[in-house]
Write a protein that holds these residues in place. Structure first.
Motif, PDB file in Angstrom:
ATOM      1  N   ARG A  65     124.256  30.856  21.925  1.00 10.01           N
ATOM      2  CA  ARG A  65     124.017  32.293  21.880  1.00 10.01           C
ATOM      3  C   ARG A  65     122.552  32.599  21.612  1.00 10.01           C
ATOM      4  NH1 ARG A  65     124.881  36.848  24.192  1.00 10.01           N
ATOM      5  NH2 ARG A  65     125.075  38.671  22.817  1.00 10.01           N
ATOM      6  N   LEU A  66     121.918  31.862  20.726  1.00  9.10           N
ATOM      7  CA  LEU A  66     120.505  32.073  20.423  1.00  9.10           C
ATOM      8  C   LEU A  66     119.639  31.822  21.649  1.00  9.10           C
ATOM      9  CD1 LEU A  66     120.363  30.429  16.890  1.00  9.10           C
ATOM     10  CD2 LEU A  66     120.143  32.868  17.397  1.00  9.10           C
ATOM     11  N   VAL A  67     119.951  30.772  22.379  1.00  9.43           N
ATOM     12  CA  VAL A  67     119.195  30.470  23.601  1.00  9.43           C
ATOM     13  C   VAL A  67     119.382  31.579  24.629  1.00  9.43           C
ATOM     14  CG1 VAL A  67     119.027  28.882  25.555  1.00  9.43           C
ATOM     15  CG2 VAL A  67     119.181  27.981  23.220  1.00  9.43           C
ATOM     16  N   GLU A  68     120.601  32.082  24.745  1.00  2.45           N
ATOM     17  CA  GLU A  68     120.870  33.159  25.703  1.00  2.45           C
ATOM     18  C   GLU A  68     120.057  34.408  25.396  1.00  2.45           C
ATOM     19  OE1 GLU A  68     125.041  33.758  25.354  1.00  2.45           O
ATOM     20  OE2 GLU A  68     125.599  32.181  26.779  1.00  2.45           O
ATOM     21  N   LEU A  69     119.898  34.724  24.121  1.00  6.17           N
ATOM     22  CA  LEU A  69     119.219  35.953  23.727  1.00  6.17           C
ATOM     23  C   LEU A  69     117.711  35.793  23.602  1.00  6.17           C
ATOM     24  CD1 LEU A  69     121.715  37.227  21.001  1.00  6.17           C
ATOM     25  CD2 LEU A  69     121.409  38.132  23.310  1.00  6.17           C
ATOM     26  N   THR A 101     112.268  28.538  21.418  1.00  7.31           N
ATOM     27  CA  THR A 101     112.983  29.775  21.712  1.00  7.31           C
ATOM     28  C   THR A 101     112.377  30.908  20.902  1.00  7.31           C
ATOM     29  OG1 THR A 101     115.033  28.564  22.147  1.00  7.31           O
ATOM     30  CG2 THR A 101     115.223  30.919  21.685  1.00  7.31           C
ATOM     31  N   MET A 102     111.781  31.855  21.595  1.00 10.23           N
ATOM     32  CA  MET A 102     111.211  33.028  20.937  1.00 10.23           C
ATOM     33  C   MET A 102     112.319  34.057  20.756  1.00 10.23           C
ATOM     34  SD  MET A 102     108.262  31.777  20.675  1.00 10.23           S
ATOM     35  CE  MET A 102     107.623  33.187  19.751  1.00 10.23           C
ATOM     36  N   ILE A 103     112.573  34.415  19.503  1.00 10.91           N
ATOM     37  CA  ILE A 103     113.652  35.351  19.210  1.00 10.91           C
ATOM     38  C   ILE A 103     113.380  35.994  17.853  1.00 10.91           C
ATOM     39  CG2 ILE A 103     115.064  33.465  18.281  1.00 10.91           C
ATOM     40  CD1 ILE A 103     117.550  35.011  19.297  1.00 10.91           C
ATOM     41  N   PRO A 104     113.318  37.314  17.772  1.00 10.80           N
ATOM     42  CA  PRO A 104     113.012  37.973  16.494  1.00 10.80           C
ATOM     43  C   PRO A 104     114.059  37.661  15.433  1.00 10.80           C
ATOM     44  CG  PRO A 104     112.764  39.512  18.319  1.00 10.80           C
ATOM     45  CD  PRO A 104     113.425  38.287  18.876  1.00 10.80           C
ATOM     46  N   GLN A 105     113.613  37.601  14.185  1.00  8.18           N
ATOM     47  CA  GLN A 105     114.509  37.246  13.087  1.00  8.18           C
ATOM     48  C   GLN A 105     115.739  38.151  12.985  1.00  8.18           C
ATOM     49  OE1 GLN A 105     112.617  36.339   9.326  1.00  8.18           O
ATOM     50  NE2 GLN A 105     114.347  37.165   8.181  1.00  8.18           N
ATOM     51  N   PRO A 106     115.628  39.479  13.176  1.00  8.55           N
ATOM     52  CA  PRO A 106     116.837  40.301  13.096  1.00  8.55           C
ATOM     53  C   PRO A 106     117.907  39.910  14.114  1.00  8.55           C
ATOM     54  CG  PRO A 106     114.902  41.689  12.939  1.00  8.55           C
ATOM     55  CD  PRO A 106     114.416  40.317  13.316  1.00  8.55           C
ATOM     56  N   VAL A 107     117.490  39.432  15.283  1.00  3.11           N
ATOM     57  CA  VAL A 107     118.459  39.004  16.295  1.00  3.11           C
ATOM     58  C   VAL A 107     119.143  37.719  15.833  1.00  3.11           C
ATOM     59  CG1 VAL A 107     118.803  38.345  18.711  1.00  3.11           C
ATOM     60  CG2 VAL A 107     117.115  40.105  18.113  1.00  3.11           C
ATOM     61  N   THR A 108     118.355  36.795  15.294  1.00  5.71           N
ATOM     62  CA  THR A 108     118.939  35.557  14.754  1.00  5.71           C
ATOM     63  C   THR A 108     119.945  35.878  13.654  1.00  5.71           C
ATOM     64  OG1 THR A 108     116.921  34.307  15.253  1.00  5.71           O
ATOM     65  CG2 THR A 108     118.396  33.379  13.591  1.00  5.71           C
ATOM     66  N   GLU A 109     119.590  36.807  12.770  1.00  3.56           N
ATOM     67  CA  GLU A 109     120.505  37.183  11.691  1.00  3.56           C
ATOM     68  C   GLU A 109     121.778  37.816  12.245  1.00  3.56           C
ATOM     69  OE1 GLU A 109     118.568  39.567   8.784  1.00  3.56           O
ATOM     70  OE2 GLU A 109     117.047  38.059   8.317  1.00  3.56           O
ATOM     71  N   GLN A 110     121.651  38.635  13.281  1.00  2.00           N
ATOM     72  CA  GLN A 110     122.828  39.283  13.846  1.00  2.00           C
ATOM     73  C   GLN A 110     123.767  38.261  14.464  1.00  2.00           C
ATOM     74  OE1 GLN A 110     123.666  42.440  13.444  1.00  2.00           O
ATOM     75  NE2 GLN A 110     125.610  42.081  14.519  1.00  2.00           N
ATOM     76  N   VAL A 111     123.214  37.267  15.147  1.00  7.32           N
ATOM     77  CA  VAL A 111     124.037  36.208  15.745  1.00  7.32           C
ATOM     78  C   VAL A 111     124.792  35.457  14.651  1.00  7.32           C
ATOM     79  CG1 VAL A 111     123.955  33.998  16.975  1.00  7.32           C
ATOM     80  CG2 VAL A 111     122.618  35.941  17.812  1.00  7.32           C
ATOM     81  N   LEU A 112     124.112  35.124  13.566  1.00  3.46           N
ATOM     82  CA  LEU A 112     124.755  34.400  12.468  1.00  3.46           C
ATOM     83  C   LEU A 112     125.791  35.266  11.756  1.00  3.46           C
ATOM     84  CD1 LEU A 112     121.562  32.631  11.116  1.00  3.46           C
ATOM     85  CD2 LEU A 112     123.596  31.456  11.990  1.00  3.46           C
ATOM     86  N   ASP A 214     111.583  40.859  24.682  1.00  3.84           N
ATOM     87  CA  ASP A 214     111.579  42.222  25.233  1.00  3.84           C
ATOM     88  C   ASP A 214     110.287  42.570  25.964  1.00  3.84           C
ATOM     89  OD1 ASP A 214     109.805  42.462  23.162  1.00  3.84           O
ATOM     90  OD2 ASP A 214     110.778  44.187  22.218  1.00  3.84           O
ATOM     91  N   GLY A 215     109.416  41.582  26.174  1.00  2.00           N
ATOM     92  CA  GLY A 215     108.164  41.824  26.875  1.00  2.00           C
ATOM     93  C   GLY A 215     107.000  42.160  25.968  1.00  2.00           C
ATOM     94  N   SER A 216     107.244  42.314  24.674  1.00  2.00           N
ATOM     95  CA  SER A 216     106.158  42.554  23.721  1.00  2.00           C
ATOM     96  C   SER A 216     105.531  41.225  23.304  1.00  2.00           C
ATOM     97  CB  SER A 216     106.682  43.318  22.510  1.00  2.00           C
ATOM     98  OG  SER A 216     107.626  42.536  21.795  1.00  2.00           O
TER      99      SER A 216
END
Length: 377
Positions: A65-69, A101-112, A214-216
């Motif tokens: 899931r983390l890789v997907e996001l 894998t670039m992924i903001p911490q809030p997204v990682t927390e939401q997945v967990l 997200d392109g930022s």
């Protein structure tokens, strides 16, 4: 309603606390997670997950899931202006995840969090832990509303300024570097590579440029007296003075910004009887190399396994966790320290540093060794 007891109480619902709780639930144990922040109050600091961490997180079922996001990048480069001093590729690493894998911490927390809820767990918010007592066969955590939760073990996953660590009498000595870092998430009109994380060594100082899903872009720079709320003009000066020259990137929006100082600290021990430390409650260091959250997530999975073994009667597993993970933290802190010092040599020495890096960076061994270190392999 606050539960009266659980096998384990985890204080802190950041990535580390959530990953630990997921691991414990997968082992079939009751776990209570307590956090003082209201839901959604977290901001984004960590934004990268390394290959070794994804391997470890397979145990708790969130890697896919983390890789997907996230955004997968196979390149890391140390640069000076438009010159690539040290190219580092991840594509050939011995792992099923040959990328960062670039992924903001809030997204990682939401997945967990979603994984925890899928397993029947939840987080008690907003409650602060204010008291801790230990007995021979357990511990009690007192919350700020007066409720008391009994547990066999308590885990401090409540950050660098951990209340539980202090209540348990554990020390986390170390240094605070005389460096002020600015962190800014921006949108940019052209001019920045979208396929790599860049570490720019410029005459004016260090700048990290990392693309996000997200392109930022995430900008991290060492600056004197970093502003509390960086604006677009500040971010533009960072890019113009330290980043690439050819593309002339233009900042169009600041999404979020912050500032912080670098602390290099590790707890004397990760265990005091029934209390264990994990994540930033156990260690903190420079963000160079993006190792902090990754180290904490690996702590969490190993500690979940160790606690499950201890709950079955084999207490020595906790001492093994404390020894092994503390040694790993010391290694990672040393790596981050070297990268930070390299980025912040005196101004007069920076041309020499860049010239040496340009020569050494051509060697395949240098590139491979740096890739393995950053990847956690």
């Amino acid at each position: 309603m606050t539960p009266n007891e659980a096998a384990v109480v985890v204080v802190g619902a950041g990535p580390v606390g959530l990953a630990l709780a997921v691991g414990l639930r997968l082992h079939g144990h009751d776990v209570v997670v307590v956090d003082k922040q209201a839901e959604g109050a977290n901001t984004s600091r960590a934004c990268v997950i390394h290959p070794r961490t994804l391997e470890v997180l397979e145990e708790v079922g969130v890697s896919k899931r983390l890789v997907e996001l996230g955004l997968q990048l196979q390149q890391f480069s140390i640069r000076a202006d438009d010159r690539r001093l040290v190219p580092v590729g991840f594509a050939d690493l011995p792992t099923a995840y040959p990328f960062v894998t670039m992924i903001p911490q809030p997204v990682t927390e939401q997945v967990l969090l979603e994984r925890l809820e899928e397993l029947g767990g939840s987080v008690l918010r907003p409650y602060a832990a204010t008291g801790l007592t230990q007995t021979a066969d357990g511990a009690e955590v007192t919350l700020d509303n007066g409720d008391v939760i009994k547990a066999q073990y308590v885990v401090a996953a409540d950050g660098m300024n951990s209340t539980i660590r202090e209540l348990a009498g554990l020390r986390m000595p170390g240094n605070t570097l005389e460096l002020s870092l600015s962190l800014v998430d921006v949108r940019v009109d052209g001019g920045l590579p979208t396929d790599e994380v860049g570490l720019y060594f410029a005459a004016g100082g260090m700048l990290v440029v990392a693309p996000l899903p997200d392109g930022s872009f995430r900008l991290v720079a060492e600056v004197p007296d970093a502003p509390e709320h960086p604006d677009a003009a500040f971010a533009q000066r960072l890019l113009a003075g330290r980043g690439p020259r050819k593309g002339k990137p233009q900042v169009t929006e600041v999404i979020w910004g912050s500032r912080f100082r670098i602390h290099e600290r590790v707890a004397d021990t990760y265990r005091a009887g029934r209390v264990l430390l994990a994540g930033d409650a156990a260690h903190t260091h420079s963000p160079a190399g993006g190792q902090g959250m990754n180290l904490g997530l690996r702590d969490a999975v190993m500690l979940a396994n160790a606690l499950s073994t201890a709950l079955a009667g084999e207490d020595a597993a906790l001492d093994e966790y404390a020894t092994t993970c503390r040694a790993e933290a010391i290694r990672v802190i040393a790596l981050a320290h070297r990268l930070t010092r390299l980025a912040n040599v005196p101004r007069a020495a920076r041309p020499v540093r860049n010239a040496v890096l340009g020569l050494v960076g051509r060697l395949d061994k240098t590139q491979h060794d740096v890739a393995m270190q950053l990847a956690g392999l």
